[in-house]
Design a protein around this motif. Structure first.
Motif, PDB file in Angstrom:
ATOM      1  N   ALA A   1       0.876  -1.168   0.000  1.00 33.88           N
ATOM      2  CA  ALA A   1       0.000   0.000   0.000  1.00 33.88           C
ATOM      3  C   ALA A   1       0.911   1.215   0.000  1.00 33.88           C
ATOM      4  O   ALA A   1       1.698   1.405   0.935  1.00 33.88           O
ATOM      5  CB  ALA A   1      -0.907   0.001   1.227  1.00 33.88           C
ATOM      6  N   ILE A   2       0.815   2.021  -1.042  1.00 32.25           N
ATOM      7  CA  ILE A   2       1.714   3.166  -1.201  1.00 32.25           C
ATOM      8  C   ILE A   2       0.879   4.441  -1.245  1.00 32.25           C
ATOM      9  O   ILE A   2       0.076   4.645  -2.156  1.00 32.25           O
ATOM     10  CB  ILE A   2       2.563   3.041  -2.481  1.00 32.25           C
ATOM     11  N   ASP A   3       1.090   5.292  -0.243  1.00 33.35           N
ATOM     12  CA  ASP A   3       0.357   6.553  -0.162  1.00 33.35           C
ATOM     13  C   ASP A   3       1.245   7.748  -0.476  1.00 33.35           C
ATOM     14  O   ASP A   3       0.744   8.862  -0.614  1.00 33.35           O
ATOM     15  CB  ASP A   3      -0.244   6.706   1.241  1.00 33.35           C
ATOM     16  N   VAL A   4       2.542   7.527  -0.579  1.00 31.71           N
ATOM     17  CA  VAL A   4       3.502   8.607  -0.813  1.00 31.71           C
ATOM     18  C   VAL A   4       4.339   8.235  -2.028  1.00 31.71           C
ATOM     19  O   VAL A   4       4.737   7.081  -2.189  1.00 31.71           O
ATOM     20  CB  VAL A   4       4.373   8.847   0.429  1.00 31.71           C
ATOM     21  N   TRP A   5       4.656   9.240  -2.874  1.00 31.51           N
ATOM     22  CA  TRP A   5       5.106   8.928  -4.223  1.00 31.51           C
ATOM     23  C   TRP A   5       6.405   9.613  -4.608  1.00 31.51           C
ATOM     24  O   TRP A   5       7.022  10.314  -3.822  1.00 31.51           O
ATOM     25  CB  TRP A   5       3.967   9.214  -5.211  1.00 31.51           C
ATOM     26  N   TYR A   6       6.791   9.352  -5.857  1.00 31.58           N
ATOM     27  CA  TYR A   6       8.065   9.817  -6.398  1.00 31.58           C
ATOM     28  C   TYR A   6       7.900  11.053  -7.275  1.00 31.58           C
ATOM     29  O   TYR A   6       8.851  11.782  -7.518  1.00 31.58           O
ATOM     30  CB  TYR A   6       8.724   8.677  -7.193  1.00 31.58           C
ATOM     31  N   ARG A   7       6.690  11.269  -7.739  1.00 31.87           N
ATOM     32  CA  ARG A   7       6.361  12.464  -8.518  1.00 31.87           C
ATOM     33  C   ARG A   7       4.992  12.949  -8.060  1.00 31.87           C
ATOM     34  O   ARG A   7       4.118  12.151  -7.745  1.00 31.87           O
ATOM     35  CB  ARG A   7       6.317  12.135 -10.018  1.00 31.87           C
ATOM     36  N   TYR A   8       4.843  14.283  -8.066  1.00 28.53           N
ATOM     37  CA  TYR A   8       3.570  14.874  -7.643  1.00 28.53           C
ATOM     38  C   TYR A   8       3.084  15.845  -8.716  1.00 28.53           C
ATOM     39  O   TYR A   8       3.879  16.457  -9.433  1.00 28.53           O
ATOM     40  CB  TYR A   8       3.727  15.575  -6.299  1.00 28.53           C
ATOM     41  N   PRO A   9       1.762  16.009  -8.821  1.00 32.79           N
ATOM     42  CA  PRO A   9       1.207  16.878  -9.860  1.00 32.79           C
ATOM     43  C   PRO A   9       1.253  18.348  -9.458  1.00 32.79           C
ATOM     44  O   PRO A   9       1.621  18.699  -8.331  1.00 32.79           O
ATOM     45  CB  PRO A   9      -0.243  16.399  -9.947  1.00 32.79           C
ATOM     46  N   GLY A  10       0.844  19.193 -10.405  1.00 28.86           N
ATOM     47  CA  GLY A  10       0.642  20.598 -10.104  1.00 28.86           C
ATOM     48  C   GLY A  10      -0.688  20.795  -9.409  1.00 28.86           C
ATOM     49  O   GLY A  10      -1.346  19.837  -8.989  1.00 28.86           O
ATOM     50  N   PRO A  11      -1.134  22.056  -9.303  1.00 28.50           N
ATOM     51  CA  PRO A  11      -2.375  22.351  -8.583  1.00 28.50           C
ATOM     52  C   PRO A  11      -3.621  21.674  -9.138  1.00 28.50           C
ATOM     53  O   PRO A  11      -4.614  21.523  -8.423  1.00 28.50           O
ATOM     54  CB  PRO A  11      -2.490  23.878  -8.699  1.00 28.50           C
ATOM     55  N   ASP A  12      -3.582  21.241 -10.416  1.00 22.02           N
ATOM     56  CA  ASP A  12      -4.772  20.595 -10.987  1.00 22.02           C
ATOM     57  C   ASP A  12      -4.922  19.142 -10.551  1.00 22.02           C
ATOM     58  O   ASP A  12      -5.946  18.499 -10.810  1.00 22.02           O
ATOM     59  CB  ASP A  12      -4.768  20.688 -12.513  1.00 22.02           C
ATOM     60  N   GLY A  13      -3.898  18.604  -9.875  1.00 28.03           N
ATOM     61  CA  GLY A  13      -3.991  17.236  -9.369  1.00 28.03           C
ATOM     62  C   GLY A  13      -3.859  16.159 -10.415  1.00 28.03           C
ATOM     63  O   GLY A  13      -4.149  14.987 -10.144  1.00 28.03           O
ATOM     64  N   VAL A  14      -3.369  16.485 -11.595  1.00 28.44           N
ATOM     65  CA  VAL A  14      -3.260  15.504 -12.677  1.00 28.44           C
ATOM     66  C   VAL A  14      -1.786  15.214 -12.942  1.00 28.44           C
ATOM     67  O   VAL A  14      -1.002  16.134 -13.211  1.00 28.44           O
ATOM     68  CB  VAL A  14      -3.940  16.012 -13.959  1.00 28.44           C
ATOM     69  N   GLY A  15      -1.412  13.955 -12.879  1.00 25.90           N
ATOM     70  CA  GLY A  15      -0.037  13.581 -13.151  1.00 25.90           C
ATOM     71  C   GLY A  15       0.239  12.160 -12.691  1.00 25.90           C
ATOM     72  O   GLY A  15      -0.458  11.626 -11.835  1.00 25.90           O
ATOM     73  N   GLN A  16       1.247  11.555 -13.270  1.00 28.24           N
ATOM     74  CA  GLN A  16       1.619  10.194 -12.905  1.00 28.24           C
ATOM     75  C   GLN A  16       2.502  10.203 -11.656  1.00 28.24           C
ATOM     76  O   GLN A  16       3.419  11.018 -11.546  1.00 28.24           O
ATOM     77  CB  GLN A  16       2.351   9.511 -14.054  1.00 28.24           C
ATOM     78  N   PRO A  17       2.265   9.303 -10.713  1.00 30.25           N
ATOM     79  CA  PRO A  17       3.032   9.306  -9.471  1.00 30.25           C
ATOM     80  C   PRO A  17       4.438   8.710  -9.597  1.00 30.25           C
ATOM     81  O   PRO A  17       5.210   8.767  -8.650  1.00 30.25           O
ATOM     82  CB  PRO A  17       2.175   8.458  -8.538  1.00 30.25           C
ATOM     83  N   SER A  18       4.722   8.138 -10.740  1.00 31.62           N
ATOM     84  CA  SER A  18       6.024   7.506 -10.958  1.00 31.62           C
ATOM     85  C   SER A  18       6.262   7.387 -12.451  1.00 31.62           C
ATOM     86  O   SER A  18       5.319   7.388 -13.246  1.00 31.62           O
ATOM     87  CB  SER A  18       6.047   6.107 -10.316  1.00 31.62           C
ATOM     88  N   THR A  19       7.510   7.265 -12.836  1.00 30.74           N
ATOM     89  CA  THR A  19       7.829   6.986 -14.237  1.00 30.74           C
ATOM     90  C   THR A  19       7.635   5.505 -14.553  1.00 30.74           C
ATOM     91  O   THR A  19       7.651   5.119 -15.727  1.00 30.74           O
ATOM     92  CB  THR A  19       9.287   7.375 -14.538  1.00 30.74           C
ATOM     93  N   LEU A  20       7.435   4.688 -13.532  1.00 24.23           N
ATOM     94  CA  LEU A  20       7.256   3.251 -13.699  1.00 24.23           C
ATOM     95  C   LEU A  20       5.770   2.900 -13.665  1.00 24.23           C
ATOM     96  O   LEU A  20       4.980   3.570 -12.996  1.00 24.23           O
ATOM     97  CB  LEU A  20       8.000   2.495 -12.597  1.00 24.23           C
ATOM     98  N   PRO A  21       5.357   1.830 -14.358  1.00 26.87           N
ATOM     99  CA  PRO A  21       3.927   1.510 -14.498  1.00 26.87           C
ATOM    100  C   PRO A  21       3.336   0.758 -13.308  1.00 26.87           C
ATOM    101  O   PRO A  21       2.827  -0.363 -13.441  1.00 26.87           O
ATOM    102  CB  PRO A  21       3.892   0.676 -15.779  1.00 26.87           C
TER     103      PRO A  21
END
Length: 311
Positions: free
Chosen positions: A256-276
């Motif tokens: 269970a992963i709640d904290v990530w390697y990448r975060y989005p801008g203010p719109d909340g859209v973005g991938q949390p990692s470069t890995l699938p």
């Protein structure tokens, strides 16, 4: 006194926050956070409330006396542009909400509820009652819960696990832990021992140069093929590629992963990692939301207002 607020989590509590402040203060709300809009407001600000603070913001804030993060972490506060006498304050109140997440995620993953949900949507009753090849899942009774970090979050989660009859152990940077019934504790030098001992590992340590990447392929291998990892600390505490490999190759059972390697801008859209990670079926992915509850921010807003009053 002028206060600039750049954290949208405080906004639902605006009335209570402003009511608790000293009479006569000016409050400017810049939510959602937009650095280009925040910087002009900092020129005559005394206090900034928010989790992100850049060097450019510091250079634009000659009167600033306090930065108050609306949470526990200061890893997104760049102090390089700040005068050394600027106070950087934090607040907690998230431990009960995060403990709920840790325990519920552990139960969901150890008892295969995610897989059962997916199967039943296709008409398959995926349990040992109907399929003898499926082992009966384990409860929390007798489970070994290992904590990497044992602060507010770890202690609160342990209270719940303990009530279900689990066993606990912890490693910490200091090598000490509160006397709350753990079977053993030690320093992070014993991380490998903890991983091998545990059925579930809960990661809630702070992110520092010493802890970044502390859990890698060897540690995950030690947790083993029936082990569950729950990370509520910071993403980079666990090596990104090693985590993906361990999940995709079933080196560990689930995470269970709640904290990530990448975060989005203010719109909340973005991938949390470069890995699938999203392609994996043995991971519960949540958007750093384990501590985001009404209960958490009622307490945090009260703390922030109280600290501003003290200032």
């Amino acid at each position: 006194m002028k206060i600039v607020v750049g954290d949208r989590n405080v906004l639902p509590h605006r009335a209570e926050f402003e009511k608790a402040l000293p009479v006569g203060v000016e409050v400017v709300w810049v939510v959602p956070f937009d650095e280009s809009r925040v910087i002009p407001e900092l020129a005559d600000a005394d206090v900034y409330v928010g989790g992100k603070f850049s060097a450019a913001m510091g250079e634009s804030a000659p009167r600033l006396k306090m930065i108050h993060v609306a949470g526990a972490g200061t890893d997104n506060v760049d102090r390089s542009g700040l005068s050394p006498d600027v106070e950087v304050c934090t607040t907690f109140h998230h431990e009960r909400s995060i403990a709920e997440y840790i325990v519920s995620a552990t139960v969901m993953l150890r008892r295969n509820f995610l897989a059962q949900d997916r199967a039943l949507r296709t008409g398959v009753f995926r349990t040992s009652v109907y399929d003898p090849s499926i082992p009966q899942p384990l409860s929390l009774v007798g489970a070994r819960i290992g904590f990497v970090g044992f602060g507010h979050i770890g202690r609160q989660a342990w209270r719940v696990f303990d009530a279900y009859g689990a066993h606990g152990a912890a490693v910490t940077g200091s090598g000490t832990a509160a006397d709350v019934g753990l079977e053993w504790f030690g320093s992070t030098a014993e991380l490998g021992k903890l991983m091998e001992w545990s059925d579930v590992v809960v990661v809630s340590a702070p992110l520092t140069d010493a802890t970044r990447g502390m859990i890698g392929a060897d540690e995950l291998s030690g947790l083993g093929s029936s082990g569950v990892l729950v990370n509520v600390g910071r993403g980079p505490l666990v090596q990104e590629q090693a985590l993906f490999d361990a999940l995709s190759r079933n080196v560990i059972a689930a995470a269970a992963i709640d904290v990530w390697y990448r975060y989005p801008g203010p719109d909340g859209v973005g991938q949390p990692s470069t890995l699938p990670f999203a392609d994996l079926d043995n991971i519960l992915m949540t958007p750093h939301s384990s501590g985001v509850t009404h209960h958490t921010f009622v307490g945090r807003v009260a703390d922030i207002a109280a600290n501003i009053s003290r200032l």
